[in-house]
Design an enzyme around this catalytic site. Sequence first.
Site, mmCIF file in Angstrom:
data_model
loop_
_atom_site.group_PDB
_atom_site.id
_atom_site.type_symbol
_atom_site.label_atom_id
_atom_site.label_comp_id
_atom_site.label_asym_id
_atom_site.label_seq_id
_atom_site.Cartn_x
_atom_site.Cartn_y
_atom_site.Cartn_z
ATOM 1 N N ASP A 18 0.840 -1.202 0.000
ATOM 2 C CA ASP A 18 0.000 0.000 0.000
ATOM 3 C C ASP A 18 0.873 1.250 0.000
ATOM 4 O O ASP A 18 0.982 1.958 1.006
ATOM 5 C CB ASP A 18 -0.934 -0.004 1.214
ATOM 6 C CG ASP A 18 -1.962 -1.114 1.149
ATOM 7 O OD1 ASP A 18 -2.310 -1.527 0.030
ATOM 8 O OD2 ASP A 18 -2.420 -1.564 2.214
ATOM 9 N N ASP A 37 -4.318 -7.696 -7.412
ATOM 10 C CA ASP A 37 -5.638 -7.387 -6.842
ATOM 11 C C ASP A 37 -6.285 -6.232 -7.612
ATOM 12 O O ASP A 37 -6.319 -5.100 -7.144
ATOM 13 C CB ASP A 37 -5.455 -7.032 -5.362
ATOM 14 C CG ASP A 37 -6.750 -6.627 -4.687
ATOM 15 O OD1 ASP A 37 -7.822 -7.081 -5.131
ATOM 16 O OD2 ASP A 37 -6.687 -5.847 -3.713
ATOM 17 N N LEU A 38 -6.811 -6.542 -8.800
ATOM 18 C CA LEU A 38 -7.442 -5.512 -9.629
ATOM 19 C C LEU A 38 -8.956 -5.665 -9.721
ATOM 20 O O LEU A 38 -9.637 -4.841 -10.327
ATOM 21 C CB LEU A 38 -6.822 -5.510 -11.032
ATOM 22 C CG LEU A 38 -5.320 -5.212 -11.072
ATOM 23 C CD1 LEU A 38 -4.822 -5.181 -12.511
ATOM 24 C CD2 LEU A 38 -4.986 -3.903 -10.363
ATOM 25 N N LYS A 39 -9.488 -6.728 -9.138
ATOM 26 C CA LYS A 39 -10.941 -6.900 -8.998
ATOM 27 C C LYS A 39 -11.691 -6.633 -10.303
ATOM 28 O O LYS A 39 -12.602 -5.798 -10.370
ATOM 29 C CB LYS A 39 -11.489 -5.994 -7.894
ATOM 30 C CG LYS A 39 -10.864 -6.192 -6.521
ATOM 31 C CD LYS A 39 -11.497 -5.264 -5.502
ATOM 32 C CE LYS A 39 -10.901 -5.424 -4.120
ATOM 33 N NZ LYS A 39 -9.529 -4.856 -4.030
ATOM 34 N N THR A 43 -14.655 -5.677 2.601
ATOM 35 C CA THR A 43 -14.622 -5.610 4.064
ATOM 36 C C THR A 43 -14.875 -4.199 4.587
ATOM 37 O O THR A 43 -15.029 -4.012 5.794
ATOM 38 C CB THR A 43 -13.276 -6.128 4.601
ATOM 39 O OG1 THR A 43 -12.199 -5.492 3.898
ATOM 40 C CG2 THR A 43 -13.171 -7.636 4.424
ATOM 41 N N ARG A 68 -6.215 -6.820 11.154
ATOM 42 C CA ARG A 68 -5.615 -5.752 11.937
ATOM 43 C C ARG A 68 -4.962 -6.334 13.187
ATOM 44 O O ARG A 68 -5.471 -7.299 13.773
ATOM 45 C CB ARG A 68 -6.676 -4.718 12.336
ATOM 46 C CG ARG A 68 -7.245 -3.945 11.133
ATOM 47 C CD ARG A 68 -6.187 -3.062 10.509
ATOM 48 N NE ARG A 68 -6.667 -2.290 9.384
ATOM 49 C CZ ARG A 68 -6.491 -2.614 8.108
ATOM 50 N NH1 ARG A 68 -5.871 -3.750 7.797
ATOM 51 N NH2 ARG A 68 -6.923 -1.824 7.144
ATOM 52 N N ARG A 98 -1.694 -1.920 5.896
ATOM 53 C CA ARG A 98 -1.291 -0.767 6.697
ATOM 54 C C ARG A 98 -0.666 -1.102 8.045
ATOM 55 O O ARG A 98 0.247 -0.396 8.479
ATOM 56 C CB ARG A 98 -2.483 0.185 6.860
ATOM 57 C CG ARG A 98 -2.677 1.060 5.628
ATOM 58 C CD ARG A 98 -4.022 1.736 5.592
ATOM 59 N NE ARG A 98 -5.082 0.807 5.230
ATOM 60 C CZ ARG A 98 -6.315 1.179 4.939
ATOM 61 N NH1 ARG A 98 -6.639 2.457 4.987
ATOM 62 N NH2 ARG A 98 -7.223 0.293 4.600
#
EC number: 4.1.1.23
Length: 229
Positions: free
Chosen positions: A10, A59-61, A119, A180, A210
């Site tokens: 990211d 991850d381009l969906k 999500t 997380r 993240r």
Amino acid sequence: MTPKLIVALDFDNQDNALQLVEKLDPNHCALKVGSELFTLLGPQFVKELVRREFKVFLDLKFHDIPNTVAKACYSAAELGVWMINVHAIGGLKMLQAARESLKTYGKDRPLLIAVTVLTSFEEGELASVGIRNTLPEQATHLAMLAREAGLDGVVSSAHEVKIIKQKCGENFITVTPGIRLPNNLKDDQSRVMTPQQAIREGSDFLVIGRPITQASNPYEVVSALLRDL
């Protein structure tokens, strides 16, 4: 053996992304390249990660008419990636077209998985886009559609993994974002779990971004996660 940990790159620039990549071991984690980084750096960046022997989840969906999605999946496979995804809401014909486009790769084809419900979605938001199912119902419905189309698995919140495995089989892959660490805020993700909770629920792969990339020492975070997993 494929690592359970997928590190989401990211970043908004190549230098920061590669600084992290250089500290990671392809035997310990896979890497996820999403829309931001792919739009910025393009296929050559993905090829560089593959050259470094990382398994890459692109991850381009994809979500479009069947023919367009089929061609996009084929082009993604040409980059040598390990996993690609499409939106399950695109429907059975689109999912089947995506699967068929990869047949020429035989056993070397990338894994093809479908996104169920993002999500970031909360319960009431489904109704705002005309869906009357609850979040678990919708995620399970779309997972079963992906299974019917012959896909390898789905991207899903860890909250839905158990029921998806029950309906689609233990070998149906579940890739779980929204992971997380216990001391992290949820930020823009609504349905989150810790890595340990997600593994207990049955998640096959954990996508973590993240909590790693924004950590003061991301390499220590990765090492701690690997010890726990």
